[in-house]
Scaffold this motif. Sequence first.
Motif, PDB file in Angstrom:
ATOM      1  N   PRO A 115     -46.527   7.357   5.764  1.00  0.00           N
ATOM      2  CA  PRO A 115     -46.398   9.061   6.326  1.00  0.00           C
ATOM      3  C   PRO A 115     -47.542   9.203   4.500  1.00  0.00           C
ATOM      4  O   PRO A 115     -46.767   7.668   3.721  1.00  0.00           O
ATOM      5  CB  PRO A 115     -45.532   9.280   5.956  1.00  0.00           C
ATOM      6  N   ARG A 116     -48.259  10.025   3.704  1.00  0.00           N
ATOM      7  CA  ARG A 116     -48.718   9.984   2.327  1.00  0.00           C
ATOM      8  C   ARG A 116     -47.785   9.992   1.888  1.00  0.00           C
ATOM      9  O   ARG A 116     -47.851   9.198   0.200  1.00  0.00           O
ATOM     10  CB  ARG A 116     -49.485  11.390   2.719  1.00  0.00           C
ATOM     11  N   GLY A 117     -46.269  10.660   2.374  1.00  0.00           N
ATOM     12  CA  GLY A 117     -45.019  11.495   1.105  1.00  0.00           C
ATOM     13  C   GLY A 117     -44.816  10.015   1.003  1.00  0.00           C
ATOM     14  O   GLY A 117     -44.096   9.899  -0.444  1.00  0.00           O
ATOM     15  N   LEU A 118     -45.016   9.034   1.691  1.00  0.00           N
ATOM     16  CA  LEU A 118     -44.151   7.315   1.256  1.00  0.00           C
ATOM     17  C   LEU A 118     -45.192   6.763  -0.122  1.00  0.00           C
ATOM     18  O   LEU A 118     -43.953   6.191  -1.141  1.00  0.00           O
ATOM     19  CB  LEU A 118     -43.956   6.909   2.275  1.00  0.00           C
ATOM     20  N   TYR A 119     -46.281   7.613  -0.574  1.00  0.00           N
ATOM     21  CA  TYR A 119     -47.029   6.468  -1.337  1.00  0.00           C
ATOM     22  C   TYR A 119     -46.604   7.663  -2.677  1.00  0.00           C
ATOM     23  O   TYR A 119     -46.422   6.886  -3.562  1.00  0.00           O
ATOM     24  CB  TYR A 119     -49.038   6.080  -1.547  1.00  0.00           C
ATOM     25  N   VAL A 120     -46.101   8.690  -2.114  1.00  0.00           N
ATOM     26  CA  VAL A 120     -46.917   9.813  -4.016  1.00  0.00           C
ATOM     27  C   VAL A 120     -44.909   8.979  -4.138  1.00  0.00           C
ATOM     28  O   VAL A 120     -44.444   9.207  -5.245  1.00  0.00           O
ATOM     29  CB  VAL A 120     -46.349  11.510  -2.926  1.00  0.00           C
ATOM     30  N   ARG A 121     -43.536   9.188  -3.209  1.00  0.00           N
ATOM     31  CA  ARG A 121     -42.678   8.726  -3.801  1.00  0.00           C
ATOM     32  C   ARG A 121     -41.978   6.825  -4.166  1.00  0.00           C
ATOM     33  O   ARG A 121     -41.623   6.969  -5.446  1.00  0.00           O
ATOM     34  CB  ARG A 121     -41.363   8.782  -2.743  1.00  0.00           C
ATOM     35  N   VAL A 122     -42.856   6.381  -3.900  1.00  0.00           N
ATOM     36  CA  VAL A 122     -43.151   5.151  -4.870  1.00  0.00           C
ATOM     37  C   VAL A 122     -43.510   5.194  -5.661  1.00  0.00           C
ATOM     38  O   VAL A 122     -43.086   4.556  -6.509  1.00  0.00           O
ATOM     39  CB  VAL A 122     -44.036   4.114  -3.284  1.00  0.00           C
ATOM     40  N   PHE A 123     -45.035   5.758  -6.235  1.00  0.00           N
ATOM     41  CA  PHE A 123     -45.356   6.361  -7.053  1.00  0.00           C
ATOM     42  C   PHE A 123     -44.595   6.618  -7.818  1.00  0.00           C
ATOM     43  O   PHE A 123     -44.678   6.119  -9.372  1.00  0.00           O
ATOM     44  CB  PHE A 123     -46.644   6.933  -6.864  1.00  0.00           C
ATOM     45  N   ILE A 124     -44.125   7.607  -7.505  1.00  0.00           N
ATOM     46  CA  ILE A 124     -43.377   8.560  -8.880  1.00  0.00           C
ATOM     47  C   ILE A 124     -41.965   7.281  -8.829  1.00  0.00           C
ATOM     48  O   ILE A 124     -41.622   7.614 -10.634  1.00  0.00           O
ATOM     49  CB  ILE A 124     -42.442   9.832  -8.005  1.00  0.00           C
ATOM     50  N   TYR A 125     -41.217   7.060  -8.111  1.00  0.00           N
ATOM     51  CA  TYR A 125     -40.330   5.759  -8.673  1.00  0.00           C
ATOM     52  C   TYR A 125     -40.426   4.794  -9.763  1.00  0.00           C
ATOM     53  O   TYR A 125     -39.891   4.667 -10.337  1.00  0.00           O
ATOM     54  CB  TYR A 125     -39.452   5.322  -7.176  1.00  0.00           C
ATOM     55  N   VAL A 181     -43.082   5.415 -11.777  1.00  0.00           N
ATOM     56  CA  VAL A 181     -43.075   5.858 -12.958  1.00  0.00           C
ATOM     57  C   VAL A 181     -42.265   5.572 -13.639  1.00  0.00           C
ATOM     58  O   VAL A 181     -41.655   6.094 -14.849  1.00  0.00           O
ATOM     59  CB  VAL A 181     -44.726   7.345 -12.776  1.00  0.00           C
ATOM     60  N   ALA A 182     -41.285   6.200 -13.096  1.00  0.00           N
ATOM     61  CA  ALA A 182     -39.945   6.999 -13.645  1.00  0.00           C
ATOM     62  C   ALA A 182     -39.268   5.327 -13.395  1.00  0.00           C
ATOM     63  O   ALA A 182     -38.174   5.324 -15.388  1.00  0.00           O
ATOM     64  CB  ALA A 182     -38.718   7.533 -12.814  1.00  0.00           C
ATOM     65  N   THR A 183     -39.103   4.017 -13.086  1.00  0.00           N
ATOM     66  CA  THR A 183     -38.304   3.205 -13.181  1.00  0.00           C
ATOM     67  C   THR A 183     -39.316   2.519 -15.043  1.00  0.00           C
ATOM     68  O   THR A 183     -38.345   2.365 -15.675  1.00  0.00           O
ATOM     69  CB  THR A 183     -38.580   2.306 -12.303  1.00  0.00           C
ATOM     70  N   HIS A 184     -40.864   2.219 -14.689  1.00  0.00           N
ATOM     71  CA  HIS A 184     -41.312   2.357 -15.816  1.00  0.00           C
ATOM     72  C   HIS A 184     -40.808   3.584 -17.028  1.00  0.00           C
ATOM     73  O   HIS A 184     -40.601   2.483 -18.595  1.00  0.00           O
ATOM     74  CB  HIS A 184     -42.524   1.682 -15.562  1.00  0.00           C
ATOM     75  N   LEU A 194     -37.822   5.313 -18.266  1.00  0.00           N
ATOM     76  CA  LEU A 194     -36.757   4.295 -18.163  1.00  0.00           C
ATOM     77  C   LEU A 194     -36.795   3.118 -18.580  1.00  0.00           C
ATOM     78  O   LEU A 194     -35.930   2.981 -20.419  1.00  0.00           O
ATOM     79  CB  LEU A 194     -35.870   5.096 -16.991  1.00  0.00           C
ATOM     80  N   LEU A 195     -37.511   2.142 -18.411  1.00  0.00           N
ATOM     81  CA  LEU A 195     -37.515   1.245 -19.583  1.00  0.00           C
ATOM     82  C   LEU A 195     -37.584   1.081 -20.207  1.00  0.00           C
ATOM     83  O   LEU A 195     -37.424   0.822 -21.191  1.00  0.00           O
ATOM     84  CB  LEU A 195     -38.477   0.129 -18.151  1.00  0.00           C
ATOM     85  N   ALA A 196     -38.786   1.847 -20.995  1.00  0.00           N
ATOM     86  CA  ALA A 196     -39.569   2.072 -21.886  1.00  0.00           C
ATOM     87  C   ALA A 196     -38.962   3.008 -22.944  1.00  0.00           C
ATOM     88  O   ALA A 196     -38.273   2.241 -24.207  1.00  0.00           O
ATOM     89  CB  ALA A 196     -40.607   3.065 -22.042  1.00  0.00           C
ATOM     90  N   PHE A 197     -37.893   4.009 -22.308  1.00  0.00           N
ATOM     91  CA  PHE A 197     -36.667   4.245 -23.295  1.00  0.00           C
ATOM     92  C   PHE A 197     -36.114   3.380 -23.390  1.00  0.00           C
ATOM     93  O   PHE A 197     -35.755   3.000 -24.881  1.00  0.00           O
ATOM     94  CB  PHE A 197     -36.232   5.683 -22.266  1.00  0.00           C
ATOM     95  N   MET A 198     -35.256   2.261 -23.025  1.00  0.00           N
ATOM     96  CA  MET A 198     -33.772   1.868 -22.914  1.00  0.00           C
ATOM     97  C   MET A 198     -34.361   1.026 -23.563  1.00  0.00           C
ATOM     98  O   MET A 198     -33.982   0.157 -25.350  1.00  0.00           O
ATOM     99  CB  MET A 198     -33.697   1.001 -21.789  1.00  0.00           C
ATOM    100  N   SER A 199     -35.881   0.273 -24.236  1.00  0.00           N
ATOM    101  CA  SER A 199     -36.576  -0.737 -24.630  1.00  0.00           C
ATOM    102  C   SER A 199     -36.937  -0.493 -26.263  1.00  0.00           C
ATOM    103  O   SER A 199     -36.687  -0.259 -27.088  1.00  0.00           O
ATOM    104  CB  SER A 199     -38.296  -1.074 -24.250  1.00  0.00           C
ATOM    105  N   LEU A 200     -37.178   0.865 -26.728  1.00  0.00           N
ATOM    106  CA  LEU A 200     -37.113   2.478 -27.177  1.00  0.00           C
ATOM    107  C   LEU A 200     -35.835   2.319 -28.565  1.00  0.00           C
ATOM    108  O   LEU A 200     -36.250   1.716 -29.762  1.00  0.00           O
ATOM    109  CB  LEU A 200     -37.803   3.366 -27.796  1.00  0.00           C
ATOM    110  N   LEU A 201     -34.475   1.891 -27.505  1.00  0.00           N
ATOM    111  CA  LEU A 201     -33.810   2.117 -27.955  1.00  0.00           C
ATOM    112  C   LEU A 201     -33.242   1.093 -29.004  1.00  0.00           C
ATOM    113  O   LEU A 201     -32.666   1.030 -29.636  1.00  0.00           O
ATOM    114  CB  LEU A 201     -32.188   3.017 -26.567  1.00  0.00           C
ATOM    115  N   VAL A 202     -33.852  -0.512 -27.736  1.00  0.00           N
ATOM    116  CA  VAL A 202     -32.877  -0.881 -28.595  1.00  0.00           C
ATOM    117  C   VAL A 202     -33.408  -2.230 -29.784  1.00  0.00           C
ATOM    118  O   VAL A 202     -32.881  -2.565 -30.534  1.00  0.00           O
ATOM    119  CB  VAL A 202     -33.152  -2.878 -27.049  1.00  0.00           C
TER     120      VAL A 202
END
Length: 62
Positions: A31-41, A43-46, A48-56
């Motif tokens: 289903p199309r919603g699966l692609y949307v959720r994967v895209f959001i996950y 983007v959100a993961t990246h 979060l990783l960028a924010f944690m890298s900035l903190l470091v």
Amino acid sequence: MPDQTTPATPPPAEQLPEAASGRRYVENKPPRGLYVRVFIYVVATHALLAFMSLLVVIAKTR
């Protein structure tokens, strides 16, 4: 055993009317919603990783 033989092809089944939206369900396609959720996950993961890298980086400079 019955005296009648069965036909090689089944008789044509009645076709169901298509949905008003014109989309058909295809079992092999996710289903199309699966692609949307994967895209959001992703983007959100990246983000979060960028924010944690900035903190470091900020912690190292102090």
